[in-house]
Design an enzyme around this catalytic site. Sequence first.
Site, PDB file in Angstrom:
ATOM      1  N   GLU A   1      -6.876   4.615   7.952  1.00 12.68           N
ATOM      2  CA  GLU A   1      -6.661   6.050   7.697  1.00 12.68           C
ATOM      3  C   GLU A   1      -7.891   6.669   7.055  1.00 12.68           C
ATOM      4  O   GLU A   1      -8.189   7.848   7.281  1.00 12.68           O
ATOM      5  CB  GLU A   1      -5.392   6.229   6.830  1.00 12.68           C
ATOM      6  CG  GLU A   1      -4.135   5.974   7.666  1.00 12.68           C
ATOM      7  CD  GLU A   1      -2.946   5.432   6.902  1.00 12.68           C
ATOM      8  OE1 GLU A   1      -2.920   5.517   5.665  1.00 12.68           O
ATOM      9  OE2 GLU A   1      -2.028   4.900   7.572  1.00 12.68           O
TER      10      GLU A   1
ATOM     11  N   GLY B   1       2.836  -1.212   4.277  1.00 11.68           N
ATOM     12  CA  GLY B   1       2.867   0.219   3.985  1.00 11.68           C
ATOM     13  C   GLY B   1       4.273   0.669   3.650  1.00 11.68           C
ATOM     14  O   GLY B   1       4.789   0.440   2.553  1.00 11.68           O
ATOM     15  N   GLY B   2       4.925   1.315   4.619  1.00  9.15           N
ATOM     16  CA  GLY B   2       6.229   1.940   4.393  1.00  9.15           C
ATOM     17  C   GLY B   2       7.241   1.047   3.693  1.00  9.15           C
ATOM     18  O   GLY B   2       7.946   1.493   2.773  1.00  9.15           O
TER      19      GLY B   2
ATOM     20  N   SER C   1       3.463  -2.232  10.299  1.00 12.73           N
ATOM     21  CA  SER C   1       4.908  -2.298  10.520  1.00 12.73           C
ATOM     22  C   SER C   1       5.520  -3.644  10.122  1.00 12.73           C
ATOM     23  O   SER C   1       6.431  -4.140  10.785  1.00 12.73           O
ATOM     24  CB  SER C   1       5.240  -1.946  11.981  1.00 12.73           C
ATOM     25  OG  SER C   1       4.817  -0.613  12.274  1.00 12.73           O
TER      26      SER C   1
ATOM     27  N   GLY D   1       2.497   2.182  10.868  1.00 11.76           N
ATOM     28  CA  GLY D   1       3.449   3.275  10.735  1.00 11.76           C
ATOM     29  C   GLY D   1       4.151   3.642  12.030  1.00 11.76           C
ATOM     30  O   GLY D   1       4.799   4.672  12.128  1.00 11.76           O
TER      31      GLY D   1
ATOM     32  N   GLU E   1      -5.365  -4.981  10.428  1.00 13.27           N
ATOM     33  CA  GLU E   1      -4.337  -3.975  10.667  1.00 13.27           C
ATOM     34  C   GLU E   1      -4.638  -3.253  11.980  1.00 13.27           C
ATOM     35  O   GLU E   1      -5.448  -2.316  12.005  1.00 13.27           O
ATOM     36  CB  GLU E   1      -4.330  -2.940   9.533  1.00 13.27           C
ATOM     37  CG  GLU E   1      -4.004  -3.518   8.173  1.00 13.27           C
ATOM     38  CD  GLU E   1      -3.439  -2.456   7.237  1.00 13.27           C
ATOM     39  OE1 GLU E   1      -2.318  -2.650   6.769  1.00 13.27           O
ATOM     40  OE2 GLU E   1      -4.090  -1.432   7.011  1.00 13.27           O
TER      41      GLU E   1
ATOM     42  N   ASN F   1       0.877  -1.180   0.000  1.00  8.39           N
ATOM     43  CA  ASN F   1       0.000   0.000   0.000  1.00  8.39           C
ATOM     44  C   ASN F   1       0.907   1.220   0.000  1.00  8.39           C
ATOM     45  O   ASN F   1       1.507   1.553   1.018  1.00  8.39           O
ATOM     46  CB  ASN F   1      -0.897  -0.028   1.248  1.00  8.39           C
ATOM     47  CG  ASN F   1      -1.700   1.255   1.414  1.00  8.39           C
ATOM     48  OD1 ASN F   1      -1.756   2.083   0.496  1.00  8.39           O
ATOM     49  ND2 ASN F   1      -2.329   1.412   2.574  1.00  8.39           N
ATOM     50  N   TRP F   2       0.993   1.848  -1.168  1.00  9.04           N
ATOM     51  CA  TRP F   2       1.900   2.999  -1.286  1.00  9.04           C
ATOM     52  C   TRP F   2       1.379   4.216  -0.522  1.00  9.04           C
ATOM     53  O   TRP F   2       2.109   5.185  -0.334  1.00  9.04           O
ATOM     54  CB  TRP F   2       2.084   3.381  -2.761  1.00  9.04           C
ATOM     55  CG  TRP F   2       2.883   2.413  -3.571  1.00  9.04           C
ATOM     56  CD1 TRP F   2       3.431   1.230  -3.141  1.00  9.04           C
ATOM     57  CD2 TRP F   2       3.242   2.552  -4.954  1.00  9.04           C
ATOM     58  NE1 TRP F   2       4.104   0.624  -4.177  1.00  9.04           N
ATOM     59  CE2 TRP F   2       4.010   1.415  -5.300  1.00  9.04           C
ATOM     60  CE3 TRP F   2       2.988   3.509  -5.935  1.00  9.04           C
ATOM     61  CZ2 TRP F   2       4.519   1.223  -6.590  1.00  9.04           C
ATOM     62  CZ3 TRP F   2       3.497   3.327  -7.208  1.00  9.04           C
ATOM     63  CH2 TRP F   2       4.258   2.194  -7.529  1.00  9.04           C
ATOM     64  N   LYS F   3       0.115   4.198  -0.123  1.00  8.50           N
ATOM     65  CA  LYS F   3      -0.505   5.377   0.516  1.00  8.50           C
ATOM     66  C   LYS F   3      -0.272   6.606  -0.374  1.00  8.50           C
ATOM     67  O   LYS F   3      -0.173   6.454  -1.594  1.00  8.50           O
ATOM     68  CB  LYS F   3       0.027   5.558   1.947  1.00  8.50           C
ATOM     69  CG  LYS F   3      -0.111   4.262   2.765  1.00  8.50           C
ATOM     70  CD  LYS F   3       0.027   4.456   4.233  1.00  8.50           C
ATOM     71  CE  LYS F   3      -0.162   3.112   4.949  1.00  8.50           C
ATOM     72  NZ  LYS F   3      -0.131   3.229   6.397  1.00  8.50           N
TER      73      LYS F   3
ATOM     74  N   HIS G   1      -9.522   1.162   4.923  1.00  7.51           N
ATOM     75  CA  HIS G   1      -8.243   1.339   5.616  1.00  7.51           C
ATOM     76  C   HIS G   1      -8.460   2.257   6.818  1.00  7.51           C
ATOM     77  O   HIS G   1      -9.257   3.194   6.754  1.00  7.51           O
ATOM     78  CB  HIS G   1      -7.198   1.933   4.661  1.00  7.51           C
ATOM     79  CG  HIS G   1      -5.826   1.885   5.242  1.00  7.51           C
ATOM     80  ND1 HIS G   1      -5.396   2.804   6.168  1.00  7.51           N
ATOM     81  CD2 HIS G   1      -4.806   1.008   5.075  1.00  7.51           C
ATOM     82  CE1 HIS G   1      -4.153   2.487   6.535  1.00  7.51           C
ATOM     83  NE2 HIS G   1      -3.782   1.402   5.890  1.00  7.51           N
TER      84      HIS G   1
HETATM   85  P1  13P Z   1       3.050   0.318   7.715  1.00  7.22           P
HETATM   86  O1  13P Z   1       3.534  -0.976   7.107  1.00  7.22           O
HETATM   87  O2  13P Z   1       3.797   1.517   7.221  1.00  7.22           O
HETATM   88  O3  13P Z   1       2.961   0.226   9.194  1.00  7.22           O
HETATM   89  O4  13P Z   1       1.559   0.533   7.184  1.00  7.22           O
HETATM   90  C1  13P Z   1       0.654  -0.509   7.285  1.00  7.22           C
HETATM   91  C2  13P Z   1      -0.547  -0.159   6.487  1.00  7.22           C
HETATM   92  O5  13P Z   1      -1.306   0.707   6.863  1.00  7.22           O
HETATM   93  C3  13P Z   1      -0.758  -0.879   5.225  1.00  7.22           C
HETATM   94  O6  13P Z   1      -2.032  -0.631   4.729  1.00  7.22           O
END
Ligand code: 13P
Length: 244
Positions: free
Chosen positions: A97, A229-230, A208, A172, A166, A9-11, A95
């Site tokens: 967020e 994510g990251g 994470s 994050g 999640e 997930n590049w966000k 998600h």
């Molecule tokens: P991180 O891997 O950066 O913690 O993010 C997880 C996430 O929200 C994937 O959708």
Amino acid sequence: MRRRLVIGNWKMHGSLSGNAALLAQLREGEGVVGHCDIAVCAPFPYLAQVQGVLQSSAVSWGAQDISAHTLGAYTGEVAGTMLDDFACRWVLVGHSERRSMHAEGDQLVADKASAALAVGITPVVCVGETLQERESGRTTDVITRQLAPVMALGAAAVAKVVVAYEPVWAIGTGRTATPQQAQDVHAHIRASLAVLATPDVRVLYGGSVKASNAASLFAMPDIDGALVGGASLAAEEFLRIAAA
Ligand code: 13P
């Protein structure tokens, strides 16, 4: 048999030039991970670029959100048919967020999952509790509540979704759930889905995930892969997660 799945997930990250480098590296490295499905979920404006580079590769792609509506007067929304125009195979819905920053509720998330299924795109339904909810012992209640409107779509629909657990406190933050903490919730999700006799639904863990902790998470019986994510923004790290 549930095939492993790792989705990046590049966000809200990326640029045409940065994506080009990342996607080229993913194409080069795809061969190392023949045993699992790999995908990236990119921001809407880059879907054409992602499609251009990844088509005919082993890496599939998708979007990070979808409108619950079909075409119409919905300024700023993106319809499922539009995602289908770019051959998206996946779309994230719910998600945390989006739930927290855009006030998306459980029913809207299920409506979005339904909109995705209507155009043949697999919704990745994200669920997870906040730290406060965990510490007050409400984790499974929260997950059950979040899943309920999705379950109400019926067995045929649920059989086609992917669920991503999640925990909000692990996103994050560098604070991963322990494999056992994640497994406990995954087992709860699997048991909930079993009511609809949908044993093959894949349940991913997100929060994470890194190359250094992926193998211990994937060793758990009910963890079928990861939503990353990251660490999905660096090709080598992302491919190492998939290789795990
Ligand atoms: P991180 O891997 O950066 O913690 O993010 C997880 C996430 O929200 C994937 O959708």
